[in-house]
Design a protein around this motif. Structure first.
Motif, PDB file in Angstrom:
ATOM      1  N   PHE A  48       0.816  -1.227   0.000  1.00 46.91           N
ATOM      2  CA  PHE A  48       0.000   0.000   0.000  1.00 46.91           C
ATOM      3  C   PHE A  48       0.846   1.272   0.000  1.00 46.91           C
ATOM      4  O   PHE A  48       0.484   2.269   0.595  1.00 46.91           O
ATOM      5  CB  PHE A  48      -0.985   0.004   1.178  1.00 46.91           C
ATOM      6  N   HIS A  49       1.987   1.215  -0.652  1.00 46.37           N
ATOM      7  CA  HIS A  49       2.852   2.398  -0.853  1.00 46.37           C
ATOM      8  C   HIS A  49       3.211   3.093   0.449  1.00 46.37           C
ATOM      9  O   HIS A  49       3.299   4.303   0.514  1.00 46.37           O
ATOM     10  CB  HIS A  49       2.182   3.387  -1.827  1.00 46.37           C
ATOM     11  N   ARG A  50       3.409   2.315   1.518  1.00 41.99           N
ATOM     12  CA  ARG A  50       3.755   2.934   2.795  1.00 41.99           C
ATOM     13  C   ARG A  50       5.252   3.090   2.987  1.00 41.99           C
ATOM     14  O   ARG A  50       5.703   3.720   3.922  1.00 41.99           O
ATOM     15  CB  ARG A  50       3.152   2.128   3.956  1.00 41.99           C
ATOM     16  N   GLY A  51       6.032   2.497   2.079  1.00 38.27           N
ATOM     17  CA  GLY A  51       7.486   2.499   2.295  1.00 38.27           C
ATOM     18  C   GLY A  51       8.244   3.622   1.606  1.00 38.27           C
ATOM     19  O   GLY A  51       9.453   3.737   1.763  1.00 38.27           O
ATOM     20  N   TRP A  52       7.557   4.462   0.817  1.00 40.68           N
ATOM     21  CA  TRP A  52       8.282   5.548   0.140  1.00 40.68           C
ATOM     22  C   TRP A  52       8.789   6.540   1.168  1.00 40.68           C
ATOM     23  O   TRP A  52       8.093   6.848   2.131  1.00 40.68           O
ATOM     24  CB  TRP A  52       7.366   6.291  -0.842  1.00 40.68           C
ATOM     25  N   GLU A  53      10.000   7.040   0.951  1.00 40.38           N
ATOM     26  CA  GLU A  53      10.498   8.060   1.880  1.00 40.38           C
ATOM     27  C   GLU A  53      10.470   9.430   1.210  1.00 40.38           C
ATOM     28  O   GLU A  53      10.326   9.542  -0.007  1.00 40.38           O
ATOM     29  CB  GLU A  53      11.905   7.708   2.365  1.00 40.38           C
ATOM     30  N   ARG A  54      10.576  10.457   2.025  1.00 33.44           N
ATOM     31  CA  ARG A  54      10.617  11.813   1.468  1.00 33.44           C
ATOM     32  C   ARG A  54      11.818  11.949   0.540  1.00 33.44           C
ATOM     33  O   ARG A  54      12.885  11.413   0.825  1.00 33.44           O
ATOM     34  CB  ARG A  54      10.733  12.843   2.586  1.00 33.44           C
ATOM     35  N   ALA A  55      11.615  12.719  -0.559  1.00 33.39           N
ATOM     36  CA  ALA A  55      12.678  12.797  -1.561  1.00 33.39           C
ATOM     37  C   ALA A  55      13.862  13.620  -1.062  1.00 33.39           C
ATOM     38  O   ALA A  55      14.993  13.399  -1.460  1.00 33.39           O
ATOM     39  CB  ALA A  55      12.130  13.380  -2.855  1.00 33.39           C
ATOM     40  N   TRP A  56      13.604  14.615  -0.205  1.00 30.02           N
ATOM     41  CA  TRP A  56      14.719  15.372   0.372  1.00 30.02           C
ATOM     42  C   TRP A  56      14.372  15.796   1.788  1.00 30.02           C
ATOM     43  O   TRP A  56      13.211  15.902   2.155  1.00 30.02           O
ATOM     44  CB  TRP A  56      15.066  16.605  -0.475  1.00 30.02           C
ATOM     45  N   ARG A  57      15.402  16.016   2.603  1.00 32.94           N
ATOM     46  CA  ARG A  57      15.212  16.472   3.980  1.00 32.94           C
ATOM     47  C   ARG A  57      14.881  17.963   3.981  1.00 32.94           C
ATOM     48  O   ARG A  57      15.224  18.672   3.053  1.00 32.94           O
ATOM     49  CB  ARG A  57      16.487  16.256   4.795  1.00 32.94           C
ATOM     50  N   SER A  58      14.239  18.440   5.046  1.00 31.98           N
ATOM     51  CA  SER A  58      13.983  19.878   5.197  1.00 31.98           C
ATOM     52  C   SER A  58      14.598  20.358   6.506  1.00 31.98           C
ATOM     53  O   SER A  58      13.907  20.582   7.482  1.00 31.98           O
ATOM     54  CB  SER A  58      12.482  20.154   5.198  1.00 31.98           C
ATOM     55  N   PRO A  59      15.934  20.507   6.519  1.00 29.78           N
ATOM     56  CA  PRO A  59      16.618  20.841   7.777  1.00 29.78           C
ATOM     57  C   PRO A  59      16.560  22.335   8.093  1.00 29.78           C
ATOM     58  O   PRO A  59      16.223  23.149   7.236  1.00 29.78           O
ATOM     59  CB  PRO A  59      18.062  20.436   7.488  1.00 29.78           C
ATOM     60  N   GLU A  60      16.870  22.677   9.334  1.00 32.95           N
ATOM     61  CA  GLU A  60      17.101  24.077   9.722  1.00 32.95           C
ATOM     62  C   GLU A  60      18.543  24.420   9.320  1.00 32.95           C
ATOM     63  O   GLU A  60      19.402  23.550   9.333  1.00 32.95           O
ATOM     64  CB  GLU A  60      16.915  24.249  11.229  1.00 32.95           C
ATOM     65  N   GLY A 103      36.083  43.620   1.137  1.00 31.05           N
ATOM     66  CA  GLY A 103      35.915  43.127  -0.225  1.00 31.05           C
ATOM     67  C   GLY A 103      35.785  41.622  -0.339  1.00 31.05           C
ATOM     68  O   GLY A 103      35.931  41.050  -1.409  1.00 31.05           O
ATOM     69  N   LYS A 104      35.511  40.968   0.799  1.00 29.75           N
ATOM     70  CA  LYS A 104      35.398  39.510   0.776  1.00 29.75           C
ATOM     71  C   LYS A 104      34.079  39.097   1.433  1.00 29.75           C
ATOM     72  O   LYS A 104      33.642  39.715   2.394  1.00 29.75           O
ATOM     73  CB  LYS A 104      36.587  38.921   1.563  1.00 29.75           C
ATOM     74  N   VAL A 105      33.470  38.060   0.918  1.00 29.80           N
ATOM     75  CA  VAL A 105      32.177  37.647   1.460  1.00 29.80           C
ATOM     76  C   VAL A 105      32.348  36.972   2.823  1.00 29.80           C
ATOM     77  O   VAL A 105      33.307  36.222   3.049  1.00 29.80           O
ATOM     78  CB  VAL A 105      31.434  36.709   0.466  1.00 29.80           C
ATOM     79  N   GLN A 106      31.426  37.283   3.742  1.00 31.60           N
ATOM     80  CA  GLN A 106      31.441  36.656   5.070  1.00 31.60           C
ATOM     81  C   GLN A 106      30.247  35.728   5.269  1.00 31.60           C
ATOM     82  O   GLN A 106      30.351  34.703   5.923  1.00 31.60           O
ATOM     83  CB  GLN A 106      31.396  37.738   6.171  1.00 31.60           C
ATOM     84  N   GLY A 107      29.115  36.146   4.746  1.00 34.55           N
ATOM     85  CA  GLY A 107      27.915  35.330   4.924  1.00 34.55           C
ATOM     86  C   GLY A 107      26.679  36.073   4.463  1.00 34.55           C
ATOM     87  O   GLY A 107      26.786  37.107   3.798  1.00 34.55           O
ATOM     88  N   ILE A 108      25.519  35.521   4.830  1.00 33.59           N
ATOM     89  CA  ILE A 108      24.264  36.150   4.414  1.00 33.59           C
ATOM     90  C   ILE A 108      23.334  36.310   5.608  1.00 33.59           C
ATOM     91  O   ILE A 108      23.446  35.598   6.604  1.00 33.59           O
ATOM     92  CB  ILE A 108      23.549  35.319   3.330  1.00 33.59           C
ATOM     93  N   SER A 109      22.437  37.284   5.493  1.00 27.47           N
ATOM     94  CA  SER A 109      21.349  37.433   6.464  1.00 27.47           C
ATOM     95  C   SER A 109      20.098  36.867   5.804  1.00 27.47           C
ATOM     96  O   SER A 109      19.846  37.126   4.626  1.00 27.47           O
ATOM     97  CB  SER A 109      21.114  38.906   6.790  1.00 27.47           C
ATOM     98  N   THR A 110      19.352  36.095   6.574  1.00 28.41           N
ATOM     99  CA  THR A 110      18.149  35.484   5.995  1.00 28.41           C
ATOM    100  C   THR A 110      16.995  35.597   6.985  1.00 28.41           C
ATOM    101  O   THR A 110      17.182  35.972   8.142  1.00 28.41           O
ATOM    102  CB  THR A 110      18.347  33.985   5.701  1.00 28.41           C
ATOM    103  N   SER A 111      15.799  35.241   6.501  1.00 34.15           N
ATOM    104  CA  SER A 111      14.632  35.247   7.386  1.00 34.15           C
ATOM    105  C   SER A 111      14.745  34.156   8.444  1.00 34.15           C
ATOM    106  O   SER A 111      13.963  34.098   9.376  1.00 34.15           O
ATOM    107  CB  SER A 111      13.364  35.075   6.562  1.00 34.15           C
ATOM    108  N   LYS A 112      15.733  33.257   8.314  1.00 31.09           N
ATOM    109  CA  LYS A 112      15.985  32.253   9.355  1.00 31.09           C
ATOM    110  C   LYS A 112      17.308  32.508  10.067  1.00 31.09           C
ATOM    111  O   LYS A 112      17.909  31.588  10.605  1.00 31.09           O
ATOM    112  CB  LYS A 112      15.963  30.846   8.752  1.00 31.09           C
ATOM    113  N   GLY A 113      17.776  33.746  10.025  1.00 32.04           N
ATOM    114  CA  GLY A 113      18.981  34.102  10.778  1.00 32.04           C
ATOM    115  C   GLY A 113      20.221  34.287   9.909  1.00 32.04           C
ATOM    116  O   GLY A 113      20.168  34.217   8.686  1.00 32.04           O
ATOM    117  N   GLU A 114      21.351  34.504  10.593  1.00 33.36           N
ATOM    118  CA  GLU A 114      22.629  34.742   9.915  1.00 33.36           C
ATOM    119  C   GLU A 114      23.279  33.403   9.578  1.00 33.36           C
ATOM    120  O   GLU A 114      23.282  32.488  10.397  1.00 33.36           O
ATOM    121  CB  GLU A 114      23.579  35.517  10.829  1.00 33.36           C
ATOM    122  N   ILE A 115      23.832  33.316   8.379  1.00 34.63           N
ATOM    123  CA  ILE A 115      24.576  32.104   7.998  1.00 34.63           C
ATOM    124  C   ILE A 115      25.903  32.536   7.382  1.00 34.63           C
ATOM    125  O   ILE A 115      25.936  33.415   6.533  1.00 34.63           O
ATOM    126  CB  ILE A 115      23.793  31.248   6.982  1.00 34.63           C
TER     127      ILE A 115
END
Ligand SMILES: Cc1cc2nc3c(=O)[nH]c(=O)nc-3n(C[C@H](O)[C@H](O)[C@H](O)COP(=O)(O)OP(=O)(O)OC[C@H]3O[C@@H](n4cnc5c(N)ncnc54)[C@H](O)[C@@H]3O)c2cc1C
Ligand SMILES: [Zn+2]
Lengths: 414, 107
Positions: free
Chosen positions: A16-28, A215-227
């Motif tokens: 009954f198609h219960r064994g399919w897994e999600r195609a990709w993770r959705s991590p923080e 003149g060098k990249v450090q990171g980004i600001s996002t709606s989920k915080g600094e990365i």
């Protein structure tokens, strides 16, 4: 990751198609990555994929403000071809087309690549001469295209009207291994493979700022915080200028609306892609039976994903003249995307004035076909500092006046 | 469908009567300028998501060029004005400020 196969389908059918897994993770998001790719469209995801697959760099995040594949990648009419005029274009588009040939096997995901053949109609003497020139150029580049006469066009496309009153069909540029693929599947297949390599694809996360220091990249600001990151790839199509502004430079890009629309599904009536650039329209039939139609862009800057009505009218009128049988079809859906246009109609895959920041943009109306090749070259550019596929597509070509002019060869959107 | 008012002849018409002409108020650089200045003038564009100043031509009317202030994110037209100016006039700026208090101003 469980592989998709006939056995997996059979196994799942039994339970009954219960064994399919999600195609990709959705991590923080983590605090830091080696490489951050902004934009989970086809080009961003393919860049991440080949970074991992070819260069072994898997400490990668792909940041997407909406849902993956929800930009132009999920809005395009999926035409794939490599019959461009200039050598650098031929190289990257043909690399992409060749990778499409076995992308389904490579990703273990059916992208429904359908090399059904593609015709670009010659409807004026001028266009005929232009396309014959392209055929000669393609021959030198090792790309398989040919010029065919009006009767051969009619044989391939029985529903076409070759002696239209205004623009009779004088012949066509044929690329037999051109065609279409399933756009969503291309994004989903790459996303699944990236996630499987341990990369983080972070959706519903908008990038709102780019942090640089000396003149060098450090990171980004996002709606989920600094990365933080060491390298940043901006792959956001219509929003490239907005992101460049965040990073403190300007691009030779204008964002405009491009639309497409599909008819109600009908029985199979056309098994090739037909582009009619003089009259501004192109059409193919999807596997569901819908006639998929597109035309030209609007002329003014626009971020609304809504285009102007008169372009729909203009293209439909032209196609009704070319394919009289569609005159009674009802149109089911219409939509728009924001495309990133450069002056020479060629893309930009380049380093930028900020160290560590790369851009992949300017694909405008025709970047779906290029996704695998662009990702392949972009990954090499990020990992090695340069790539034979992207070297000619740098930002410096504008200052040097070294354009890769494809505006003549491809007068219309696709 | 955009509706624009031609400031030259006063006609209010749909966009099909006009031809768009890209970013307005470009500062021109010619012989003697640096490569960077020339490149910036010819190619680099603001292309903002929001308030945009742009050129239009009343192609199927009086034929004249004019300028417009428009939001590229909503398609709202704030004002159209004559092209004989190197930056947006004060009343146009005021109209935009009234509707977009957060707008950082003309740069
Ligand atoms: C109607 C239409 C028809 C087309 N037909 C064809 C065709 O037949 N053949 C062809 O080859 N090409 C076609 N194209 C062009 C093709 O769709 C694009 O060139 C290609 O999909 C671009 O892919 P991308 O990954 O660069 O951009 P996108 O798929 O647009 O991905 C960019 C992503 O960046 C995200 N993003 C933007 N800003 C931010 C931010 N601040 N923070 C986080 N994420 C952000 C967006 O949400 C988006 O998902 C068509 C385009 C349109 C609109
Ligand atoms: Zn007028």
């Amino acid at each position: 990751m469980k592989r998709y196969s006939m056995f997996a389908v059979a196994r799942e059918a039994m339970r009954f198609h219960r064994g399919w897994e999600r195609a990709w993770r959705s991590p923080e998001p983590e605090k830091r990555y080696k490489v951050i790719v902004v934009g989970a469209g086809g080009h961003g995801l393919a860049t991440a994929y080949y970074l991992g697959k070819v260069h072994g760099i898997t400490d990668v995040a792909v940041i997407e403000k909406g849902w993956l594949g929800g930009g132009n990648t999920g809005r395009n009419t999926t035409i794939i071809r490599s019959n461009y005029l200039q050598d650098p274009s031929a190289a990257i588009y043909e690399k992409a087309r060749a990778l499409y040939e076995d992308l389904s096997q490579d990703l273990n995901y059916n992208v429904m690549f359908s090399p059904r053949g593609l015709l670009m109609l010659g409807q004026t003497e001028h266009e005929v001469r232009g396309y014959k020139r392209t055929v000669h150029a393609n021959r030198l580049q090792g790309i398989d295209t040919e010029w065919i006469g009006p009767q051969q066009v009619k044989d391939l496309v029985p529903i076409i009207n070759i002696d239209g009153p205004r623009y009779p069909v004088l012949g066509a540029l044929l690329q037999k291994r051109g065609g279409t693929a399933r756009h969503d599947a291309v994004a989903w297949g790459y996303a699944r493979a990236c996630s499987d390599m341990g990369m983080d694809i972070i959706q519903k996360c908008e990038v709102t700022g780019v942090r640089t220091e000396g003149g060098k990249v450090q990171g980004i600001s996002t709606s989920k915080g600094e990365i933080d990151c060491e390298q940043l790839a901006i792959v956001v199509a219509g929003h490239s200028s907005v992101m460049a502004e965040m990073a403190g430079f300007r691009l030779p890009i204008e964002s405009v609306a491009l639309q497409a629309w599909v008819s109600e599904p009908i029985k199979p009536c056309m098994d090739v892609v037909v582009m009619a650039n003089t009259v501004h329209g192109y059409m193919s039939q999807s596997d569901k039976g819908e006639m998929v139609i597109g035309g030209g862009t609007d002329g003014f800057n626009n971020y609304t994903q809504r285009g102007s009505w008169h372009h729909v009218e203009e293209t439909t009128r032209a196609l009704v003249e070319t394919f009289p049988i569609i005159s009674r079809l009802k149109m089911l859906r219409q939509w728009g995307g924001i495309v990133d246009m450069t002056g020479d109609r060629s893309p930009i895959l380049s380093k930028t004035p900020v160290e560590g920041i790369f851009v992949n943009c300017g694909w405008g109306t025709g970047g779906f076909k290029a996704i695998p090749g662009s990702g392949y070259g972009m990954a090499e550019l990020i990992a090695r500092g340069h790539s034979p596929l992207t070297d000619q597509f740098g930002l410096d070509r504008f200052k040097e006046g070294r354009f890769i002019d494809e505006s003549v060869a491809a007068g219309v959107a696709h | 469908m955009l509706t624009l008012t031609c400031p030259c002849c006063g006609v209010i018409a749909e966009e099909t009567e006009f031809a768009p002409g890209g970013e307005a108020h470009l500062k021109r650089f010619g012989p003697g300028s640096s490569d960077d200045e020339f490149e910036g003038y010819l190619f680099a564009r603001k292309n903002p998501k929001g308030v945009h100043f742009e050129r239009w031509r009343h192609a199927y009317g009086c034929g004249k060029w004019f300028l417009a202030a428009r939001d590229t994110n909503t398609l709202e037209v704030f004002a159209t004005y004559k092209a004989q100016t190197t930056e947006p006039p004060a009343d146009v700026i005021a109209k935009i400020k009234a509707k977009r208090p957060d707008w950082e101003g003309y740069k």
